[in-house]
Design a protein around this motif. Structure first.
Motif, PDB file in Angstrom:
ATOM      1  N   THR A  64       0.858  -1.181   0.000  1.00 17.19           N
ATOM      2  CA  THR A  64       0.000   0.000   0.000  1.00 17.19           C
ATOM      3  C   THR A  64       0.889   1.224   0.000  1.00 17.19           C
ATOM      4  O   THR A  64       1.973   1.208   0.593  1.00 17.19           O
ATOM      5  N   ASP A  65       0.431   2.280  -0.676  1.00 17.39           N
ATOM      6  CA  ASP A  65       1.175   3.543  -0.638  1.00 17.39           C
ATOM      7  C   ASP A  65       0.587   4.488   0.408  1.00 17.39           C
ATOM      8  O   ASP A  65       0.953   5.653   0.474  1.00 17.39           O
ATOM      9  N   ASN A  66      -0.351   3.980   1.221  1.00 13.06           N
ATOM     10  CA  ASN A  66      -0.977   4.749   2.304  1.00 13.06           C
ATOM     11  C   ASN A  66      -1.786   5.945   1.797  1.00 13.06           C
ATOM     12  O   ASN A  66      -2.099   6.851   2.573  1.00 13.06           O
ATOM     13  N   SER A  67      -2.143   5.923   0.533  1.00 14.65           N
ATOM     14  CA  SER A  67      -2.901   7.039  -0.029  1.00 14.65           C
ATOM     15  C   SER A  67      -4.399   6.752   0.012  1.00 14.65           C
ATOM     16  O   SER A  67      -4.842   5.641   0.338  1.00 14.65           O
ATOM     17  N   PHE A  68      -5.174   7.774  -0.341  1.00 15.31           N
ATOM     18  CA  PHE A  68      -6.629   7.657  -0.433  1.00 15.31           C
ATOM     19  C   PHE A  68      -7.018   7.931  -1.877  1.00 15.31           C
ATOM     20  O   PHE A  68      -6.633   8.957  -2.448  1.00 15.31           O
ATOM     21  N   ARG A  69      -7.777   7.019  -2.466  1.00 10.28           N
ATOM     22  CA  ARG A  69      -8.094   7.118  -3.894  1.00 10.28           C
ATOM     23  C   ARG A  69      -9.544   6.729  -4.155  1.00 10.28           C
ATOM     24  O   ARG A  69     -10.122   5.903  -3.456  1.00 10.28           O
ATOM     25  N   ASN A  70     -10.087   7.328  -5.204  1.00 11.02           N
ATOM     26  CA  ASN A  70     -11.401   6.934  -5.705  1.00 11.02           C
ATOM     27  C   ASN A  70     -11.166   5.918  -6.811  1.00 11.02           C
ATOM     28  O   ASN A  70     -10.572   6.239  -7.846  1.00 11.02           O
ATOM     29  N   ASN A  71     -11.620   4.691  -6.595  1.00 11.45           N
ATOM     30  CA  ASN A  71     -11.354   3.624  -7.565  1.00 11.45           C
ATOM     31  C   ASN A  71     -12.525   3.364  -8.504  1.00 11.45           C
ATOM     32  O   ASN A  71     -12.551   2.338  -9.185  1.00 11.45           O
ATOM     33  N   GLY A  72     -13.492   4.283  -8.554  1.00 16.00           N
ATOM     34  CA  GLY A  72     -14.579   4.128  -9.510  1.00 16.00           C
ATOM     35  C   GLY A  72     -15.679   3.195  -9.071  1.00 16.00           C
ATOM     36  O   GLY A  72     -16.491   2.734  -9.886  1.00 16.00           O
ATOM     37  N   LEU A  73     -15.748   2.935  -7.784  1.00 12.61           N
ATOM     38  CA  LEU A  73     -16.799   2.074  -7.231  1.00 12.61           C
ATOM     39  C   LEU A  73     -18.027   2.937  -6.947  1.00 12.61           C
ATOM     40  O   LEU A  73     -17.940   3.944  -6.245  1.00 12.61           O
TER      41      LEU A  73
END
Length: 355
Positions: free
Chosen positions: A238-247
Motif C-alpha cells: 500500500t502507498d498509504n494514499s486515499f483514492r477513488n477507484n470508480g466504485l
C-alpha cells in the motif's frame, strides 16, 4: 452530532494526555529492569517504519498486556465485543465472511473490518484515515457507538477490579497505572509486533529457501507490477494514499469516504488503499465488502469502473476506464496474490490469546 465529530471529540480530549506521556517517557514509561525489550526487527525487504515507536517500544510485558487486552471483551460497553471479535488471526485479523462486522447489541457497522498487520509501517488507519497514530487508533472502535461503545476511563475502572491486570500493568509500565494512556500504549505495542513478512513472495524477493515462484505466479507478478503496484506499493503493498477507484457508492450508505475526515469535497468517495498482504484470506473485499472473491475484484477493475467524482487518474489512462485484463491475466494475478499468504503469521502463537 455526527459519528465523525463524536470520534474527533474523544480523540482531541485524549491527545494532550498522550503528548504528556510521550514527553515524560523517562519518568513514567521507561520499562522496568526485568521488562526486557521485545525482539523487534524490520524485514530486509520492507520500507522504513511510518510510525515513531521510540517512546513506546515493544517490551515483553507490554506486548503480553496488549495481547490480553486485544482479546478482552471488557473493552466494550456490554462486555461482549473484543478487538479479536472483528479481527481473527486465521483471516489475517479481519472478519472473514462479513461485509460489515457486528458490534454491541448486534448492531451493524458500515465498513468492512480492515486487516491488522504491519501496522507500524503504515501512516494512516481506517478506510477514511480517521487516525494517523498507532497509539491513538484504538480510540476509534472503542468509542464508536455501533462497535464497542465504551470509554477508556470506563475500561480502566473495569480492569482495576482484576488482580491479573493489576500485576500486568505493574510489570509493563514503570508508573504501574491502569490508565487510558497505558491501555492505548499496550495495544499499540501488540499491534507493532504483528508483522507479516514470511510469505512465499517474501522468500522469493529475499532469495530464501521456499521462495520459488512458478511460471504463472511470475507472469502474475509482472502484471501486478505493471498495473497495480502504483497504488499497492512497496512490500507493504500500500502507498498509504486515499483514492477513488470508480466504485459506485452503496445506495444504502452513501459513504463519503475520506471527505468525512477532511471535510473537503475533493476527497469524496476516496478510501485508503488497503495492503494486499494475505489478501487471499481476507474476503470480502472493498470498504463495504461488496465483492466476495478476488475474481470479482479483478472483473470490476477490468469492466465496471465508473466515472465517479474524483476518479483516480491511474484508472483513466487507458481507452476505457479501469485496467484492461483478460481472463488468463486475471488468473495469473490471482496466483501471484496467493503467494502473499503468510501461514506463519496466521498461526504465530505470539498473536494467540494465552489463557
Amino acid at each position: 452530532m455526527t459519528l465523525f465529530f463524536q470520534r474527533i471529540k474523544h480523540i482531541v480530549w485524549f491527545y494532550p494526555l498522550l503528548i504528556l506521556t510521550s514527553c515524560s517517557n523517562d519518568d513514567q514509561y521507561t520499562s522496568i529492569p526485568e521488562n526486557s525489550t521485545y525482539a523487534f526487527e524490520i524485514p530486509s525487504n520492507f520500507p522504513s517504519l511510518k510510525q515513531d515507536i521510540s517512546n513506546n517500544y515493544p517490551t515483553k510485558y507490554g506486548v503480553e498486556l496488549g495481547r490480553k487486552l486485544f482479546y478482552d471483551a471488557r473493552l466494550s460497553k456490554d462486555n461482549t465485543i473484543s478487538c479479536a471479535f472483528c479481527h481473527e488471526q486465521s483471516s489475517a485479523f479481519t472478519h472473514h465472511g462479513h461485509d460489515f462486522s457486528h458490534g454491541i447489541n448486534n448492531l451493524l457497522g458500515t465498513r468492512n473490518a480492515p486487516s491488522i498487520q504491519n501496522m507500524a509501517f503504515q501512516s494512516e488507519y481506517f478506510y477514511d484515515g480517521a487516525s494517523n497514530s498507532i497509539e491513538m487508533l484504538s480510540i476509534v472502535p472503542i468509542h464508536n457507538p455501533v462497535e464497542m461503545d465504551e470509554t477508556l476511563p470506563g475500561i480502566a475502572e473495569k480492569l482495576k477490579q482484576d488482580s491479573e491486570y493489576l500485576q500486568l500493568f505493574g510489570k509493563a509500565f514503570k508508573n504501574k497505572q491502569i490508565s487510558s494512556a497505558n491501555i492505548l500504549k499496550a495495544l499499540a505495542q501488540f499491534m507493532t509486533i504483528m508483522i507479516s513478512a514470511d510469505s512465499k513472495y517474501d522468500k522469493y524477493v529475499r532469495n530464501e529457501t521456499g521462495g520459488t515462484l512458478n511460471s504463472q505466479e511470475l507472469v502474475g507478478l509482472n502484471l501486478f507490477q505493471n498495473n497495480c503496484a502504483s497504488c499497492h506499493a512497496t512490500d507493504i503493498f500500500t502507498d498509504n494514499s486515499f483514492r477513488n477507484n470508480g466504485l459506485l457508492p452503496n445506495p444504502n450508505l452513501n459513504d463519503l469516504g475520506r471527505e468525512i475526515v477532511t471535510g473537503f469535497s475533493n476527497d469524496r468517495y476516496k478510501f485508503k488503499v488497503p495492503s494486499l498482504r494475505n489478501v487471499a484470506l481476507t474476503a470480502p473485499y472493498m470498504h463495504d465488502g461488496r465483492f466476495g472473491s478476488l475474481q470479482s475484484v479483478l472483473n470490476f477493475y477490468s469492466n465496471n469502473v465508473q466515472n465517479t467524482q474524483n476518479l483516480d487518474p491511474l484508472l483513466q489512462k487507458h481507452p476505457t476506464l479501469g485496467i484492461p485484463l483478460n481472463q488468463i491475466e486475471k488468473e495469473a494475478i490471482i496466483a501471484f496474490l496467493k503467494t502473499l499468504t503468510d501461514q506463519k503469521f496466521i498461526t504465530n502463537p505470539e498473536f494467540y490469546h494465552k489463557t
